[in-house]
Design an enzyme around this catalytic site. Structure first.
Site, PDB file in Angstrom:
ATOM      1  N   GLY A  46       0.836  -1.195   0.000  1.00 21.15           N
ATOM      2  CA  GLY A  46       0.000   0.000   0.000  1.00 21.15           C
ATOM      3  C   GLY A  46       0.870   1.243   0.000  1.00 21.15           C
ATOM      4  CD  GLN A  51       3.231   5.763   3.169  1.00 16.17           C
ATOM      5  OE1 GLN A  51       2.294   5.263   2.555  1.00 16.17           O
ATOM      6  NE2 GLN A  51       4.183   5.032   3.706  1.00 16.17           N
ATOM      7  CB  CYS A  92       5.179   1.923   7.758  1.00 18.84           C
ATOM      8  SG  CYS A  92       4.738   3.509   7.032  1.00 18.84           S
ATOM      9  CG  LEU A  93       6.434   0.944   1.674  1.00 19.12           C
ATOM     10  CD1 LEU A  93       5.850   1.276   0.311  1.00 19.12           C
ATOM     11  CD2 LEU A  93       7.472  -0.162   1.554  1.00 19.12           C
ATOM     12  CG  HIS A 134      -0.740   1.178   7.601  1.00 21.76           C
ATOM     13  ND1 HIS A 134       0.179   0.730   8.515  1.00 21.76           N
ATOM     14  CD2 HIS A 134      -0.041   1.957   6.737  1.00 21.76           C
ATOM     15  CE1 HIS A 134       1.368   1.228   8.229  1.00 21.76           C
ATOM     16  NE2 HIS A 134       1.269   1.971   7.136  1.00 21.76           N
ATOM     17  CD  GLU A 135      -1.194   2.516   3.063  1.00 22.13           C
ATOM     18  OE1 GLU A 135      -0.708   3.658   3.117  1.00 22.13           O
ATOM     19  OE2 GLU A 135      -0.516   1.478   3.187  1.00 22.13           O
ATOM     20  CG  HIS A 138       0.298   6.716   5.973  1.00 16.59           C
ATOM     21  ND1 HIS A 138       1.388   7.165   6.674  1.00 16.59           N
ATOM     22  CD2 HIS A 138       0.560   5.412   5.683  1.00 16.59           C
ATOM     23  CE1 HIS A 138       2.272   6.181   6.806  1.00 16.59           C
ATOM     24  NE2 HIS A 138       1.791   5.096   6.207  1.00 16.59           N
TER      25      HIS A 138
HETATM   26  O1  K1U Z   1       3.949   2.216   4.000  1.00 14.20           O
HETATM   27  C1  K1U Z   1       2.848   1.754   3.785  1.00 14.20           C
HETATM   28  O2  K1U Z   1       1.858   2.367   4.141  1.00 14.20           O
HETATM   29  C2  K1U Z   1       2.738   0.419   3.090  1.00 14.20           C
HETATM   30  C3  K1U Z   1       2.722  -0.761   4.048  1.00 14.20           C
HETATM   31  C4  K1U Z   1       1.299  -1.259   4.148  1.00 14.20           C
HETATM   32  C5  K1U Z   1       1.017  -2.237   5.265  1.00 14.20           C
HETATM   33  C6  K1U Z   1       1.580  -3.488   5.310  1.00 14.20           C
HETATM   34  C7  K1U Z   1       1.278  -4.363   6.326  1.00 14.20           C
HETATM   35  C8  K1U Z   1       0.393  -4.004   7.303  1.00 14.20           C
HETATM   36  C9  K1U Z   1      -0.159  -2.753   7.254  1.00 14.20           C
HETATM   37  C10 K1U Z   1       0.155  -1.877   6.238  1.00 14.20           C
HETATM   38  C11 K1U Z   1       3.644  -1.838   3.491  1.00 14.20           C
HETATM   39  O3  K1U Z   1       3.515  -2.238   2.392  1.00 14.20           O
HETATM   40  S1  K1U Z   1       4.841  -2.444   4.560  1.00 14.20           S
HETATM   41  C12 K1U Z   1       5.765  -3.652   3.635  1.00 14.20           C
HETATM   42  C13 K1U Z   1       5.051  -4.914   3.288  1.00 14.20           C
HETATM   43  O4  K1U Z   1       5.023  -5.242   2.132  1.00 14.20           O
HETATM   44  C14 K1U Z   1       4.381  -5.788   4.288  1.00 14.20           C
HETATM   45  C15 K1U Z   1       4.663  -5.754   5.630  1.00 14.20           C
HETATM   46  C16 K1U Z   1       4.007  -6.607   6.531  1.00 14.20           C
HETATM   47  C17 K1U Z   1       3.056  -7.502   6.072  1.00 14.20           C
HETATM   48  C18 K1U Z   1       2.764  -7.542   4.717  1.00 14.20           C
HETATM   49  C19 K1U Z   1       3.430  -6.699   3.820  1.00 14.20           C
HETATM   50 ZN    ZN Z   2       2.646   3.229   6.133  1.00 10.68          ZN
END
Ligand code: K1U
Ligand code: ZN
Length: 175
Positions: A46, A51, A92-93, A134-135, A138
């Site tokens: 996401g 961001q 989170c990225l 989560h998004e 943000h």
């Molecule tokens: O930065 C962001 O908002 C993107 C974030 C989204 C997210 C992932 C997992 C749980 C909640 C929100 C990411 O993509 S983090 C990296 C990722 O690919 C990931 C991390 C944990 C589980 C699954 C994917």
């Molecule tokens: Zn995030």
């Protein structure tokens, strides 16, 4: 294709509140395409416009295995939340390599505009529901680490500051 720089916690621009999109025009569609390129390149599931330092209510998500099923949410609103709460690991990225557990509704229904400007509603669960919540945080200027204890947050802040210092030192060394 354009890759946008992703803001890193604790950059104060991550705390800005995004404003509603009033017209889904070519500029917004360009932002969506660049956000998708950026999310796929960073291997995230996401990305919120906040961001990438664009303070408009735009989110892209793709939790599919094939990474070819993007969900685009413009001006999203949650219109239903499950009573059921789950505790799941989040990343989170904007806070690379930090993962911790956060409580979220296990399913939600989101209403939003699509990239054509039409309103739709989608019920989501599992990782997609977590990602939508989560998004949407943000877009309200909230990063998931703000749900953690002050002690954990402080440790994350100093880890991120140390990492940034090391990266800057490496860049100076290369120049
Ligand atoms: O930065 C962001 O908002 C993107 C974030 C989204 C997210 C992932 C997992 C749980 C909640 C929100 C990411 O993509 S983090 C990296 C990722 O690919 C990931 C991390 C944990 C589980 C699954 C994917
Ligand atoms: Zn995030």
């Amino acid at each position: 294709m354009a890759l946008l720089p992703i803001l890193r916690y604790p950059d104060p621009r991550l705390n800005k509140i995004a404003t509603a999109v009033d017209e889904v025009d070519a500029r917004v569609r360009r932002l969506i395409d660049d956000m998708l390129d950026t999310m796929y390149a960073a291997e995230g599931v996401g990305l919120a416009a906040t961001q990438v330092d664009e303070h408009r209510r735009v989110i892209v998500i793709d939790t599919s295995e094939e990474r070819r099923s993007p969900l685009i949410l413009i001006n999203p609103e949650i219109v239903w939340r499950s009573a059921d709460i789950v505790l799941g690991e989040e990343g989170c990225l904007s806070v690379p390599a930090i993962y911790d557990k956060v409580e979220r509704h296990s399913a939600v229904t989101v209403r939003a505009l699509d990239r054509g400007g039409s309103t739709f509603e989608r019920r989501v669960e599992g990782l997609t529901a977590v990602c939508v919540q989560h998004e949407m945080d943000h877009l309200l200027g909230k990063v998931f680490v703000e749900y953690l204890s002050p002690l954990k947050r402080e440790r994350i802040r100093s880890k991120m500051a140390k990492r940034t210092r090391e990266e800057q030192q490496e860049q100076r060394h290369r120049a």
